[in-house]
Design a protein around this motif. Sequence first.
Motif, mmCIF file in Angstrom:
data_model
loop_
_atom_site.group_PDB
_atom_site.id
_atom_site.type_symbol
_atom_site.label_atom_id
_atom_site.label_comp_id
_atom_site.label_asym_id
_atom_site.label_seq_id
_atom_site.Cartn_x
_atom_site.Cartn_y
_atom_site.Cartn_z
ATOM 1 N N SER A 1 -0.281 3.987 -46.624
ATOM 2 C CA SER A 1 0.801 3.477 -47.409
ATOM 3 C C SER A 1 0.716 2.623 -46.777
ATOM 4 N N ALA B 1 4.852 2.733 -51.526
ATOM 5 C CA ALA B 1 4.071 4.177 -51.395
ATOM 6 C C ALA B 1 5.249 4.250 -51.933
ATOM 7 N N THR C 1 0.330 7.248 -51.443
ATOM 8 C CA THR C 1 -0.116 6.651 -50.171
ATOM 9 C C THR C 1 -1.971 6.442 -51.046
#
Length: 473
Positions: A163, A167, A172
């Motif tokens: 990620s 994120a 992710t």
Amino acid sequence: MNAPLPHAVLPAAERRVPPPAMLDALKARLGERCTTAAAVREQHGRDESPYPTTPPDAVVFCESTDEVAFVVGLAAEHGVPVIPYGIGSSLEGHLLAVHGGVSIDLSRMNRIVRVNPEDLTVTVEAGVTREQLNREIRDTGLFFPIDPGANATIGGMAATRASGTNAVRYGTMRENVLGLTVVTASGEVIRTGTRAKKSSAGYDLTRLFVGSEGTLGVMTEVTLKLYPLPEAVSAAICQFPTIAAAVDATIQIIQMGVPIARCELLDANAVRAVNRYEKLDLREEPMLLMEFHGSEAGVREQAEFVQAIAKEHGGQDFQWATTPEERTRLWTARHRAYFAALQTKPGCRCVTTDTCVPISRLAQSIGESQREAEQAGLPYFIVGHVGDGNFHLGYLIDPDKPEERDTAERLSLQMVQRALRLEGTCSGEHGVGLHKMGFLVDEAGAGAVELMRQVKRALDPKNIMNPGKIFAL
């Protein structure tokens, strides 16, 4: 709760060495791209974890899916392990050849297969790095946002469900991988998913392989979502009197629904290390590094709102970076915090742990972890993708002092125990690898882990795909 595996001790495992006939067949097909040279093997037997180097018996440099299929098929025939390898940036011992075998280096599979800007998708070979991808698609007006810090390969990022800093807004790798080409444990080539944004056809095999850490198959091509480059981007840093104040400000920003693109925490130790390493002059206090994406008006509105929240929590000296060069300088410093910290204690190794908790529990999780680190007396640093409840705590240890390693492991255990009590996870992005195998049982439960084992046995009955990782069979 299960104790973690100490970094200096690898699990006892029977090595399955490639027989001469297998090596001869590999060399006949790949020539000099199959090597047993000690230096190359050692390079492929270490990552960024503090585990000792554990080299494979051979390394092959594949340049196509067909070559990967040939290598895996041969390994299946002889019952020899294979370990996929990108650039070696993993942190939990994922790449170590604890059962011996062959490392499949995918770094030469670095072609952009197809860009579909009208559909906001791209298909790449697994050895393409995230920086390379963004350079090559820049002229399309699109970008790939997943940014774990290291210039990792897309295949490696998919394998660990990476990620990173973006994120909080873009998700992710789990949300951004649409499809895969995978070489299974038998050497068969399969394709999962499509370029469509959604599907309800059959089992979701794509997400089964994403995050499997090379234990179910070798990903050779990945189809990804792309995003339009934002009209306006602005980054800012803001210092706080305490970590608690910085985290409380973050929690309020997220709970108020501000669509912030990045929200990164550095504690005073991390800022101090970055200053020395990058020759910066940041105030050595807990700091949030934030970025806003959107229209000119939207970015301005977000920034004003966040400034007001930060001020309520003692935030001061907002410094803005609006040019690409200024932003790059700040984010480069953030991405190099790990290596900057290593330089503060020459010869040290870093035992680093990441956890992720619900955002409302983040202040408690970080605060208690920091107090324990202070009391233990080990040098440490904290960085975190705090916008989504994920943070990293690195303990700097002398590898020749077992007592320091033991202290770091104890702190790591306590940090994970706390995250699980707070309904979080033992790893937000590092993955399980070797080091967190015991924690997985505590988090998921014995029944769920046994179900994972059944999936592994069904797809890899000879246990040749990166064996000894995630859980023991």
